[in-house]
Design a protein around this motif. Structure first.
Motif, mmCIF file in Angstrom:
data_model
loop_
_atom_site.group_PDB
_atom_site.id
_atom_site.type_symbol
_atom_site.label_atom_id
_atom_site.label_comp_id
_atom_site.label_asym_id
_atom_site.label_seq_id
_atom_site.Cartn_x
_atom_site.Cartn_y
_atom_site.Cartn_z
ATOM 1 N N TYR A 1 0.810 -1.226 0.000
ATOM 2 C CA TYR A 1 0.000 0.000 0.000
ATOM 3 C C TYR A 1 0.842 1.274 0.000
ATOM 4 O O TYR A 1 0.348 2.363 -0.327
ATOM 5 N N ARG A 2 2.131 1.153 0.354
ATOM 6 C CA ARG A 2 2.977 2.346 0.438
ATOM 7 C C ARG A 2 3.611 2.740 -0.895
ATOM 8 O O ARG A 2 4.229 3.798 -0.994
ATOM 9 N N MET A 3 3.453 1.889 -1.925
ATOM 10 C CA MET A 3 4.188 2.102 -3.179
ATOM 11 C C MET A 3 3.283 1.908 -4.386
ATOM 12 O O MET A 3 2.256 1.239 -4.314
ATOM 13 N N GLU A 4 3.712 2.467 -5.500
ATOM 14 C CA GLU A 4 3.044 2.199 -6.772
ATOM 15 C C GLU A 4 4.058 2.281 -7.904
ATOM 16 O O GLU A 4 4.991 3.090 -7.870
ATOM 17 N N GLN B 1 11.258 -3.907 1.467
ATOM 18 C CA GLN B 1 11.986 -3.205 2.528
ATOM 19 C C GLN B 1 13.043 -2.271 1.949
ATOM 20 O O GLN B 1 13.195 -1.119 2.398
ATOM 21 N N LYS B 2 13.780 -2.754 0.945
ATOM 22 C CA LYS B 2 14.883 -1.945 0.409
ATOM 23 C C LYS B 2 14.381 -0.776 -0.436
ATOM 24 O O LYS B 2 15.016 0.278 -0.473
ATOM 25 N N ILE B 3 13.243 -0.940 -1.097
ATOM 26 C CA ILE B 3 12.672 0.189 -1.833
ATOM 27 C C ILE B 3 12.199 1.265 -0.860
ATOM 28 O O ILE B 3 12.444 2.464 -1.059
ATOM 29 N N ILE B 4 11.528 0.854 0.212
ATOM 30 C CA ILE B 4 11.056 1.814 1.217
ATOM 31 C C ILE B 4 12.240 2.539 1.859
ATOM 32 O O ILE B 4 12.233 3.762 2.028
ATOM 33 N N THR B 5 13.284 1.784 2.204
ATOM 34 C CA THR B 5 14.488 2.397 2.773
ATOM 35 C C THR B 5 15.109 3.383 1.789
ATOM 36 O O THR B 5 15.495 4.503 2.159
ATOM 37 N N ALA B 6 15.200 2.967 0.519
ATOM 38 C CA ALA B 6 15.800 3.830 -0.506
ATOM 39 C C ALA B 6 15.020 5.127 -0.673
ATOM 40 O O ALA B 6 15.599 6.191 -0.934
ATOM 41 N N SER B 7 13.703 5.053 -0.497
ATOM 42 C CA SER B 7 12.880 6.253 -0.673
ATOM 43 C C SER B 7 13.211 7.328 0.357
ATOM 44 O O SER B 7 12.916 8.505 0.163
ATOM 45 N N LYS B 8 13.823 6.920 1.470
ATOM 46 C CA LYS B 8 14.196 7.861 2.529
ATOM 47 C C LYS B 8 15.679 8.207 2.506
ATOM 48 O O LYS B 8 16.165 8.946 3.371
#
Length: 350
Positions: A27-30, A125-132
């Motif tokens: 839900y956090r990404m598209e 996890q790594k995409i979410i981390t990369a976004s920050k």
């Protein structure tokens, strides 16, 4: 909440579809677009302005490394590389990290991995981390000035213990290549990295450094002026002999999901009270190192901790945890950490 916009770059239509499904399921990404090679990706980045890019390395027309190089020069974005575990794959992956990629994910079974769902959680996890992640001004790694050794050469009872994760290979290259020849203490390094990559990392940094850099081996005696990198998938600790320390490798249970673990190394060093540890915590997601450092400082009050400052961290997680817990004796930007290590070993009461 704004969703993280992701661009998928892979020459395989199957991989583009599966990766898109994995991303869109969270839900956090598209997924805002896909590209079949690096040239296509550069065009799509301008049109779609993604927050994060997943980039295959081996592609026709323009490979992932060339695309990464262009993006970092023109329009830096957080990039997660997808890599295969081969000798060449490990080298290419480390080159990508050196060029500015935030992290990488191993394809389980080669270029077209039908079982890519095995690493679904890691990809998310790594995409979410990369976004920050902080990817601004990530020029290719420069070789830092090597400081001449001045003052006491120490008494052979000091150890440097470095812990790092996301963004660590670049940070390690900057720090270790600036440590002067003749440095009077061994350096132990825990970098969160899978099996098969740490030997290539040690070789890559060692070719640029004045000190010897190697992948650690079980039972070897620690030598001053040598940096030992914990092998992927093995914990690294130390054992005291009558006159020296030796490396102890273990395939014990992961600690908070990590093997090797910074906590494991620090807890091991806490048992050798006759040695002074200079601990260094650099860029990385999470809190690995904090619990071990509490134990190390409790058992060995002379322990001195240097934490990387937020301004230079790719991911300000591990240093932040140490700083918030009041465990850092000083906070330093990446380009000053080598100087602080030398001063801590030579000038702070060995």
């Amino acid at each position: 909440m704004n969703k993280v916009k992701v661009l998928i770059v892979d020459d395989s239509a199957f991989m583009r579809k599966v990766l898109s499904d994995i991303v869109n399921k969270d839900y956090r990404m598209e997924v805002v677009g896909t590209a079949r090679n690096g040239k296509d990706a550069l065009r799509k980045v301008k049109d779609l302005s993604p927050d994060v890019i997943t980039m295959d390395i081996e592609m026709p027309v323009m490979d992932g490394l060339m695309a990464l190089r262009c993006l970092m020069q023109e329009d830096p974005k957080p990039i997660v590389m997808l890599s295969s575990l081969t000798g060449k794959g490990a080298e290419s992956t480390l080159q990508a990290i050196s060029l500015g990629a935030v992290d990488f994910v191993l394809k389980p079974s080669g270029a077209i991995s039908l079982d890519i769902n095995q690493v679904e959680t890691e990809i998310i996890q790594k995409i979410i981390t990369a976004s920050k992640a902080n990817v601004a001004k990530k020029s290719p790694v420069k070789l830092m000035q090597r400081l001449p050794l001045k003052g006491s050469r120490g008494n052979g009872r000091s150890v440097v213990a470095i812990g790092t994760s996301t963004g660590g290979p670049r940070a390690l290259q900057e720090v270790l290549t600036a440590i002067p020849k003749g440095f009077p203490a061994p350096i132990l390094v825990v970098q969160h990295m899978p099996k098969g990559f740490t030997k290539s990392l040690a070789k890559r940094i060692g070719q640029l450094a004045s000190i010897h850099v190697k992948e650690a081996e079980h039972g070897e005696q620690l030598q001053s002026g040598v940096a030992y990198i914990a092998p992927g998938d093995l914990h690294m600790g130390v054992e005291a002999t009558y006159e020296h320390l030796k490396i102890s490798l273990s395939q014990g249970e992961p600690m908070n999901g990590h093997r090797p673990s910074v906590n494991y190394l620090y807890q091991s060093l806490a048992k050798v009270k006759q040695y002074k540890t200079v601990s260094v915590i650099m860029t990385g997601m999470g809190t690995d190192g904090m619990e071990g450092l509490i134990e190390l400082k409790t058992q060995c009050p002379e322990t001195y901790c240097i934490a990387e400052s937020e301004e230079t961290c790719v991911v300000y997680g591990m240093p932040k945890a140490v700083i918030k817990a009041n465990l850092a004796n000083e906070i330093a930007p990446l380009d000053d950490i080598n100087h602080r290590i030398v001063q801590a070993i030579l000038g702070r009461g060995n």
